[in-house]
Design an enzyme around this catalytic site. Sequence first.
Site, PDB file in Angstrom:
ATOM      1  N   SER A 162      54.643  38.902  47.627  1.00 46.21           N
ATOM      2  CA  SER A 162      55.984  38.412  47.388  1.00 46.21           C
ATOM      3  C   SER A 162      56.676  38.080  48.723  1.00 46.21           C
ATOM      4  CB  SER A 162      56.797  39.775  46.576  1.00 46.21           C
ATOM      5  OG  SER A 162      58.057  39.315  46.030  1.00 46.21           O
ATOM      6  N   THR A 163      57.978  39.003  48.927  1.00 41.86           N
ATOM      7  CA  THR A 163      58.626  38.553  50.072  1.00 41.86           C
ATOM      8  C   THR A 163      57.962  38.360  51.407  1.00 41.86           C
ATOM      9  OG1 THR A 163      60.446  39.977  48.835  1.00 41.86           O
ATOM     10  CG2 THR A 163      60.871  39.253  51.218  1.00 41.86           C
ATOM     11  N   HIS A 188      55.209  35.449  44.087  1.00 40.34           N
ATOM     12  CA  HIS A 188      56.283  35.395  43.458  1.00 40.34           C
ATOM     13  C   HIS A 188      57.336  34.398  44.055  1.00 40.34           C
ATOM     14  CE1 HIS A 188      56.218  40.002  42.818  1.00 40.34           C
ATOM     15  NE2 HIS A 188      55.219  39.482  42.252  1.00 40.34           N
ATOM     16  N   MET A 281      58.181  43.188  48.225  1.00 39.90           N
ATOM     17  CA  MET A 281      59.101  44.030  47.908  1.00 39.90           C
ATOM     18  C   MET A 281      58.684  44.626  46.535  1.00 39.90           C
ATOM     19  SD  MET A 281      61.706  45.679  48.925  1.00 39.90           S
ATOM     20  CE  MET A 281      62.633  46.957  48.267  1.00 39.90           C
ATOM     21  N   ASP A 284      54.768  45.436  42.175  1.00 41.11           N
ATOM     22  CA  ASP A 284      53.778  44.547  41.384  1.00 41.11           C
ATOM     23  C   ASP A 284      52.402  44.352  42.323  1.00 41.11           C
ATOM     24  OD1 ASP A 284      52.919  42.662  39.559  1.00 41.11           O
ATOM     25  OD2 ASP A 284      53.793  41.088  40.574  1.00 41.11           O
TER      26      ASP A 284
END
Length: 348
Positions: A162-163, A188, A281, A284
């Site tokens: 993600s991030t 993401h 973050m 998930d």
Amino acid sequence: MTIKVLVVDDSALIRQILSEIIKSEPDMTLVGAAPDAFVAKKLVLEKAPDVITLDIEMPKVDGLRFLEVLMNAKPTPVVMISTLTEKGADATLRSLELGAIDFVAKPKIGVAQGMADYHEMIVEKIRTAARSKVKKRNPTKSAVVKTVSYSGTEKVIAIGASTGGTEAIKEVLSTFPANAPATVITQHMPAGYTSTFAKRLDSVCQMQVKEAKGGERLLPGQAYLAPGDKHMEIERSGADYRIRLSDGPRVSGHKPSVDVLFTSLCRSAGSNAIGVLLTGMGSDGAMGLLELRNAGSETFCQDEASCIVFGMPKVAIEKGAAKSVVSLEDMGSVVMNTVEKLDAGSRL
């Protein structure tokens, strides 16, 4: 801690909307709103913001040039405000290469209402940026690509992030050789950006990288990226693995979801899957990685020191989902060494 935020955007309307959003949050303080890079530079020096929201398209000096100078002179967490076009997506991905933490896409129509609807997303990304690690950029090192000797085609590598993940994925995937096992990736990212991201990966990797369309048979030497608005699952079809895309509800707060990808591989591949969870973050992927480990898969998490945001890997490690915790720099070679060992073991 109160987060000091600087808004940089040439649009007076966007500056007003973002300023109102920031001022409405009890844990944030607006320290300035700059219409261009020159005013922004002055405010950065005077106010020392914790986070900057930065428009990509600005007159005089564009956002990318300002970001590049900022990251070399005074590294600061930045959330980019981008436009959802092919050109905008390419510039956004370039901003992540330059060190931006994350981005928010401006709505195409109804900007005022659209940005208001994005309130929660914007403040979440600002909070995440404030907790992230920003390092002074170093010249990019050439990836060391290791030739892999393995005979089977049944192995599948699955990567979730993600991030901070776009650069982490690029660093790992660029070390994979052209004959690496089929690799499936969930990052993401909104719809409209994943196609451009896949093309950028394809241009720097030995493997062929493409955005998944659904129905593809997984092949060695190919990497498939989940599209930004669909879950990606891997199904067994006889001796083959095939991609299935679905338009269901968010899982673990996301679509595409890493948990969906990992869980599907528990059913279809079991111990033939290798799971890798990178920076991001939230949580998930943590439960999905645990399911993979319980199914006999080799599982890896990125270590805290090399993560931009140590969220998803942290939760997975705490759940006991990771067989190994590895630095980003070493992840590619460790995964490829694991592929060789598993293949050698299967031939005994």
